[in-house]
Design a protein around this motif. Structure first.
Motif, PDB file in Angstrom:
ATOM      1  N   ALA A  68       0.818  -1.214   0.000  1.00 42.55           N
ATOM      2  CA  ALA A  68       0.000   0.000   0.000  1.00 42.55           C
ATOM      3  C   ALA A  68       0.851   1.263   0.000  1.00 42.55           C
ATOM      4  CB  ALA A  68      -0.932  -0.003   1.214  1.00 42.55           C
ATOM      5  N   ARG A  69       2.027   1.196   0.579  1.00 38.12           N
ATOM      6  CA  ARG A  69       2.916   2.358   0.649  1.00 38.12           C
ATOM      7  C   ARG A  69       3.874   2.442  -0.530  1.00 38.12           C
ATOM      8  NH1 ARG A  69       2.661   4.763   5.722  1.00 38.12           N
ATOM      9  NH2 ARG A  69       1.470   3.556   7.265  1.00 38.12           N
ATOM     10  N   GLY A  70       3.739   1.522  -1.491  1.00 33.38           N
ATOM     11  CA  GLY A  70       4.559   1.585  -2.693  1.00 33.38           C
ATOM     12  C   GLY A  70       5.964   1.074  -2.526  1.00 33.38           C
ATOM     13  N   ALA A  71       6.215   0.311  -1.468  1.00 33.31           N
ATOM     14  CA  ALA A  71       7.566  -0.214  -1.253  1.00 33.31           C
ATOM     15  C   ALA A  71       7.921  -1.269  -2.283  1.00 33.31           C
ATOM     16  CB  ALA A  71       7.682  -0.795   0.162  1.00 33.31           C
ATOM     17  N   ALA A  72       6.955  -2.096  -2.659  1.00 37.20           N
ATOM     18  CA  ALA A  72       7.169  -3.148  -3.644  1.00 37.20           C
ATOM     19  C   ALA A  72       5.812  -3.735  -3.998  1.00 37.20           C
ATOM     20  CB  ALA A  72       8.095  -4.239  -3.104  1.00 37.20           C
ATOM     21  N   SER A  73       5.776  -4.494  -5.070  1.00 35.22           N
ATOM     22  CA  SER A  73       4.534  -5.163  -5.442  1.00 35.22           C
ATOM     23  C   SER A  73       4.369  -6.428  -4.611  1.00 35.22           C
ATOM     24  CB  SER A  73       4.547  -5.531  -6.923  1.00 35.22           C
ATOM     25  OG  SER A  73       5.490  -6.570  -7.175  1.00 35.22           O
ATOM     26  N   ALA A  74       3.133  -6.902  -4.510  1.00 35.59           N
ATOM     27  CA  ALA A  74       2.876  -8.147  -3.778  1.00 35.59           C
ATOM     28  C   ALA A  74       3.629  -9.304  -4.418  1.00 35.59           C
ATOM     29  CB  ALA A  74       1.378  -8.434  -3.752  1.00 35.59           C
ATOM     30  N   GLU A  75       3.687  -9.326  -5.742  1.00 39.20           N
ATOM     31  CA  GLU A  75       4.386 -10.404  -6.442  1.00 39.20           C
ATOM     32  C   GLU A  75       5.872 -10.392  -6.133  1.00 39.20           C
ATOM     33  OE1 GLU A  75       0.599  -9.476  -8.212  1.00 39.20           O
ATOM     34  OE2 GLU A  75       2.356  -8.188  -7.860  1.00 39.20           O
ATOM     35  N   ASP A  76       6.478  -9.200  -6.113  1.00 39.50           N
ATOM     36  CA  ASP A  76       7.909  -9.120  -5.822  1.00 39.50           C
ATOM     37  C   ASP A  76       8.203  -9.469  -4.366  1.00 39.50           C
ATOM     38  OD1 ASP A  76       8.772  -8.610  -8.354  1.00 39.50           O
ATOM     39  OD2 ASP A  76       9.086  -6.465  -8.079  1.00 39.50           O
ATOM     40  N   ILE A  77       7.312  -9.097  -3.473  1.00 44.65           N
ATOM     41  CA  ILE A  77       7.510  -9.453  -2.070  1.00 44.65           C
ATOM     42  C   ILE A  77       7.454 -10.968  -1.900  1.00 44.65           C
ATOM     43  CG2 ILE A  77       6.496  -9.351   0.252  1.00 44.65           C
ATOM     44  CD1 ILE A  77       5.721  -6.454  -0.343  1.00 44.65           C
ATOM     45  N   ASP A  78       6.477 -11.613  -2.522  1.00 38.67           N
ATOM     46  CA  ASP A  78       6.389 -13.070  -2.437  1.00 38.67           C
ATOM     47  C   ASP A  78       7.642 -13.726  -3.005  1.00 38.67           C
ATOM     48  OD1 ASP A  78       3.971 -13.034  -1.197  1.00 38.67           O
ATOM     49  OD2 ASP A  78       2.839 -14.003  -2.807  1.00 38.67           O
ATOM     50  N   THR A  79       8.096 -13.246  -4.149  1.00 37.25           N
ATOM     51  CA  THR A  79       9.314 -13.794  -4.757  1.00 37.25           C
ATOM     52  C   THR A  79      10.509 -13.602  -3.842  1.00 37.25           C
ATOM     53  OG1 THR A  79       8.514 -13.385  -7.001  1.00 37.25           O
ATOM     54  CG2 THR A  79      10.885 -13.607  -6.724  1.00 37.25           C
ATOM     55  N   ALA A  80      10.636 -12.415  -3.267  1.00 37.65           N
ATOM     56  CA  ALA A  80      11.766 -12.115  -2.394  1.00 37.65           C
ATOM     57  C   ALA A  80      11.785 -13.011  -1.153  1.00 37.65           C
ATOM     58  CB  ALA A  80      11.729 -10.642  -1.976  1.00 37.65           C
ATOM     59  N   MET A  81      10.618 -13.241  -0.562  1.00 39.02           N
ATOM     60  CA  MET A  81      10.573 -14.031   0.666  1.00 39.02           C
ATOM     61  C   MET A  81      10.779 -15.519   0.394  1.00 39.02           C
ATOM     62  SD  MET A  81      10.406 -11.460   2.466  1.00 39.02           S
ATOM     63  CE  MET A  81      10.522 -12.245   4.077  1.00 39.02           C
ATOM     64  N   ARG A  82      10.363 -15.975  -0.772  1.00 37.92           N
ATOM     65  CA  ARG A  82      10.592 -17.381  -1.107  1.00 37.92           C
ATOM     66  C   ARG A  82      12.052 -17.630  -1.482  1.00 37.92           C
ATOM     67  NH1 ARG A  82       8.892 -18.691  -5.394  1.00 37.92           N
ATOM     68  NH2 ARG A  82       7.764 -16.879  -6.216  1.00 37.92           N
ATOM     69  N   LEU A  83      12.628 -16.747  -2.277  1.00 40.77           N
ATOM     70  CA  LEU A  83      13.988 -16.964  -2.759  1.00 40.77           C
ATOM     71  C   LEU A  83      15.051 -16.422  -1.804  1.00 40.77           C
ATOM     72  CD1 LEU A  83      13.640 -16.175  -6.571  1.00 40.77           C
ATOM     73  CD2 LEU A  83      13.419 -18.371  -5.390  1.00 40.77           C
ATOM     74  N   GLY A  84      14.724 -15.338  -1.101  1.00 42.82           N
ATOM     75  CA  GLY A  84      15.726 -14.722  -0.227  1.00 42.82           C
ATOM     76  C   GLY A  84      15.873 -15.415   1.107  1.00 42.82           C
ATOM     77  N   VAL A  85      14.755 -15.890   1.662  1.00 46.75           N
ATOM     78  CA  VAL A  85      14.809 -16.527   2.987  1.00 46.75           C
ATOM     79  C   VAL A  85      14.049 -17.856   3.026  1.00 46.75           C
ATOM     80  CG1 VAL A  85      15.360 -14.595   4.499  1.00 46.75           C
ATOM     81  CG2 VAL A  85      13.038 -14.818   3.644  1.00 46.75           C
ATOM     82  N   ASN A  86      13.773 -18.428   1.853  1.00 46.78           N
ATOM     83  CA  ASN A  86      13.228 -19.787   1.757  1.00 46.78           C
ATOM     84  C   ASN A  86      11.886 -19.989   2.458  1.00 46.78           C
ATOM     85  OD1 ASN A  86      15.028 -21.319   0.115  1.00 46.78           O
ATOM     86  ND2 ASN A  86      16.553 -21.181   1.745  1.00 46.78           N
ATOM     87  N   TYR A  87      11.011 -18.991   2.424  1.00 46.47           N
ATOM     88  CA  TYR A  87       9.689 -19.192   3.005  1.00 46.47           C
ATOM     89  C   TYR A  87       8.917 -20.195   2.150  1.00 46.47           C
ATOM     90  CZ  TYR A  87      10.146 -15.317   6.334  1.00 46.47           C
ATOM     91  OH  TYR A  87      10.524 -14.510   7.374  1.00 46.47           O
ATOM     92  N   PRO A  88       8.097 -21.027   2.773  1.00 48.33           N
ATOM     93  CA  PRO A  88       7.356 -22.029   1.990  1.00 48.33           C
ATOM     94  C   PRO A  88       6.316 -21.405   1.075  1.00 48.33           C
ATOM     95  CG  PRO A  88       6.586 -22.002   4.272  1.00 48.33           C
ATOM     96  CD  PRO A  88       7.816 -21.135   4.212  1.00 48.33           C
ATOM     97  N   VAL A  89       5.775 -20.261   1.490  1.00 44.87           N
ATOM     98  CA  VAL A  89       4.747 -19.541   0.736  1.00 44.87           C
ATOM     99  C   VAL A  89       4.996 -18.048   0.924  1.00 44.87           C
ATOM    100  CG1 VAL A  89       2.263 -19.159   0.440  1.00 44.87           C
ATOM    101  CG2 VAL A  89       3.075 -21.397   1.189  1.00 44.87           C
ATOM    102  N   GLY A  90       4.794 -17.263  -0.122  1.00 48.95           N
ATOM    103  CA  GLY A  90       4.910 -15.825   0.031  1.00 48.95           C
ATOM    104  C   GLY A  90       3.756 -15.284   0.855  1.00 48.95           C
ATOM    105  N   PRO A  91       3.954 -14.190   1.603  1.00 51.59           N
ATOM    106  CA  PRO A  91       2.885 -13.657   2.464  1.00 51.59           C
ATOM    107  C   PRO A  91       1.611 -13.285   1.716  1.00 51.59           C
ATOM    108  CG  PRO A  91       4.998 -12.694   3.069  1.00 51.59           C
ATOM    109  CD  PRO A  91       5.222 -13.469   1.805  1.00 51.59           C
ATOM    110  N   ALA A  92       1.730 -12.720   0.523  1.00 50.37           N
ATOM    111  CA  ALA A  92       0.528 -12.357  -0.241  1.00 50.37           C
ATOM    112  C   ALA A  92      -0.238 -13.606  -0.672  1.00 50.37           C
ATOM    113  CB  ALA A  92       0.900 -11.508  -1.454  1.00 50.37           C
TER     114      ALA A  92
END
Length: 525
Positions: free
Chosen positions: A432-456
């Motif tokens: 909502a604050r324009g920091a990143a898109s939901a898709e990019d956040i999900d990608t970042a959390m899966r690839l950067g810290v190996n989350y099983p599912v992105g938050p979005a």
């Protein structure tokens, strides 16, 4: 727009582990690479380390021998900053100090061509601040690689306040051309990963501080029920408690000490004691040849109920109905009321919702799982007023499903549920604050810290109201703002077509009031 031509030179300033890794990535992408360090011996060593890695890759058959030899000849040490004049891209990986970096980039501006990109690999400093004072701040941006850079695919492409969109796009295309996965983000504290990941550590530490469970149990629940690769206590011991706390404190300070990012007192004490993790031989856990492994709490075997009643739609836990039937437990379903599982002894088994067992007559809460079929452990919580029979039946039920069971304290939101809800909330707010898109956040959390599912994606799976309702309940029981749902999360329900007023309505959780609420205001923090 295309990527920077592979015929152009890429320079890396800083010959440490991160600098070497970035240099290797650019080198194997086909660029000529220069490594500069104020310590010329370190620069030469850095070149040698990269060449050795390339040689080992060829020896193991992971790289063609001719390609390896050609690459080894394309990397060299620069003896002076002036040697970087031909670089089309300079990536800095030096000490995390604003003054040092600003001084370096001011000097680089005097050397490189007007069309050259200047990038910082900082993980915590403001890209906007680092660009302050530059004559051409439009070509300056962040390229945050993750360690080890040659192996981890994620790169955060960070645009500062003055970054030219064309410069950001060129950097994005270049990183993509190098075989990495770039994500775009604005220059906000922690960028994507270090901002969104805070609850993964913070909620685990909070459960520990609330005497809800020990580190080994919390780690096991997040791994075996939440689907995370490592537990937060394990992971911070690996990262270093001082490093992890410093990032947390930096994000907290950058957000003007928002309660959403409050550091952990327990971790502060660990750092003060010098127990920094694996590197000092002791952190949350002891290390060394004589260290005893920390084991999670696992409940003793109990008899499973032969029959249960599923009341209402279990929502995120709906898969349990099939699992119960497959395990031979008779299931009677009724659509009215709930949602909960009615046990034979009249107790109720309820999915974590941010409330506490002590508020109700005879309730056992069970934690969220990323996949109830695949989960190997489930956490349960009960109050001192929960009957022994109800707890035993709840334990036996999940054991019958093939799960190990950990009984924790009466902590609102339990472990996985409150962690996931907070991850979802921070993601909604960041989008909502324009920091990143939901898709990019999900990608970042899966690839950067190996989350099983992105938050979005988690939000989509769990339902538009799930995280909001859980945090709303948590905020009432643990006031202070930490768990107050963001406006962005509130709005998501309405944007998804929610009926007016539904999202602010707590509703009747599991019809538990019918059994006689003990204390609607009772809190167990």
């Amino acid at each position: 727009m295309t990527a920077i031509e592979r015929s152009r030179t890429v320079a890396v300033v800083g010959a440490g582990t991160m600098g070497q890794g970035i240099a290797q990535v650019a080198l194997l992408a086909g660029h000529r690479v220069l490594i500069y360090d104020i310590n010329t011996a370190l620069a030469a060593d850095g070149v040698g380390f990269v060449q050795d890695r390339v040689e080992r890759m060829a020896a193991k058959g992971r790289l063609d021998r001719a390609e390896a030899e050609e690459a080894i000849g394309r990397i060299a040490a620069a003896g002076d900053l002036a040697d970087l004049a031909e670089a089309a891209l300079v990536i800095e990986a030096v000490v995390e100090n604003v003054t040092v970096k600003q001084t370096l980039f001011a000097a680089l501006e005097e050397v490189v061509a007007p069309d050259a990109l200047l990038a910082t690999n900082t993980s915590s400093l403001s890209v906007t601040e680092l660009a302050a004072g530059l004559a051409h701040p439009g070509r300056f941006l962040g390229l945050h690689f993750f360690n080890p850079a040659p192996l981890l695919p994620l790169v955060e492409v960070v645009s500062g306040f003055a970054t030219d969109p064309a410069a950001s796009e060129l950097a994005y295309r270049t990183v993509l051309d190098w075989g990495k996965t770039p994500v775009r983000c604005a220059d906000t504290p922690g960028f994507i990963v270090n901002r969104i990941a805070r609850p993964f550590y913070a909620e685990a530490f909070a459960v520990y501080e609330e005497q809800g469970a020990d580190p080994a149990t919390i780690d096991a629940v997040l791994r075996e029920s939440g689907g995370f690769k490592m537990g937060p206590f394990q992971l911070t011991d690996l990262i270093g408690q001082d490093v992890n706390e410093a990032v947390t404190r930096s994000v907290w300070e950058s957000f003007f000490r928002s309660p959403k990012f409050t550091p952990s007192l327990a971790q502060r004490r660990l750092v003060q004691s010098g127990r920094l993790g694996r590197k000092t031989g002791h952190g949350w856990y002891p290390y060394g040849p004589d260290a005893e492994p920390a084991l999670p709490h696992t409940a003793a075997p109990e008899e499973a109920p032969a029959k249960v009643t599923v009341v209402g739609d279990l929502g995120p836990a709906a898969d349990l109905v099939d699992l119960l039937e497959e395990a031979g437990i008779a299931v009677v379903a009724t659509a009215q009321g709930g949602p909960y599982i009615q046990l034979p002894g009249d107790g109720q088994l309820v999915l974590a919702d941010g409330k506490t067992s002590v508020e109700f007559a005879d309730v056992v809460y069970f934690d969220l799982a990323s996949d109830y079929r695949g989960a190997t452990r489930i956490a349960l919580s009960a109050s001192a007023d929960t009957s022994e029979r109800t707890l035993a039946e709840a334990i036996g039920l999940f054991q019958k499903l093939g799960k190990r069971v950990s009984v924790i304290g009466d902590v609102p939101g339990m472990i996985v549920a409150r962690t996931v809800a907070m991850l979802i909330d921070l993601t909604a707010d960041a989008v909502a604050r324009g920091a990143a898109s939901a898709e990019d956040i999900d990608t970042a959390m899966r690839l950067g810290v190996n989350y099983p599912v992105g938050p979005a994606e988690w939000h989509d799976r769990l339902g538009r109201d799930w995280a909001y309702d859980l945090l709303h309940n948590l905020d009432e029981r643990v006031p202070g703002g930490r768990y107050a749902p963001s406006l962005a999360l509130f709005k998501l329900g309405y944007e998804a077509g929610d009926d007016e007023g539904d999202q602010a309505d707590e509703g009747d959780q599991a019809d538990q009031g019918d059994q006689g609420d003990q204390d609607d205001t009772g809190e167990n923090e």
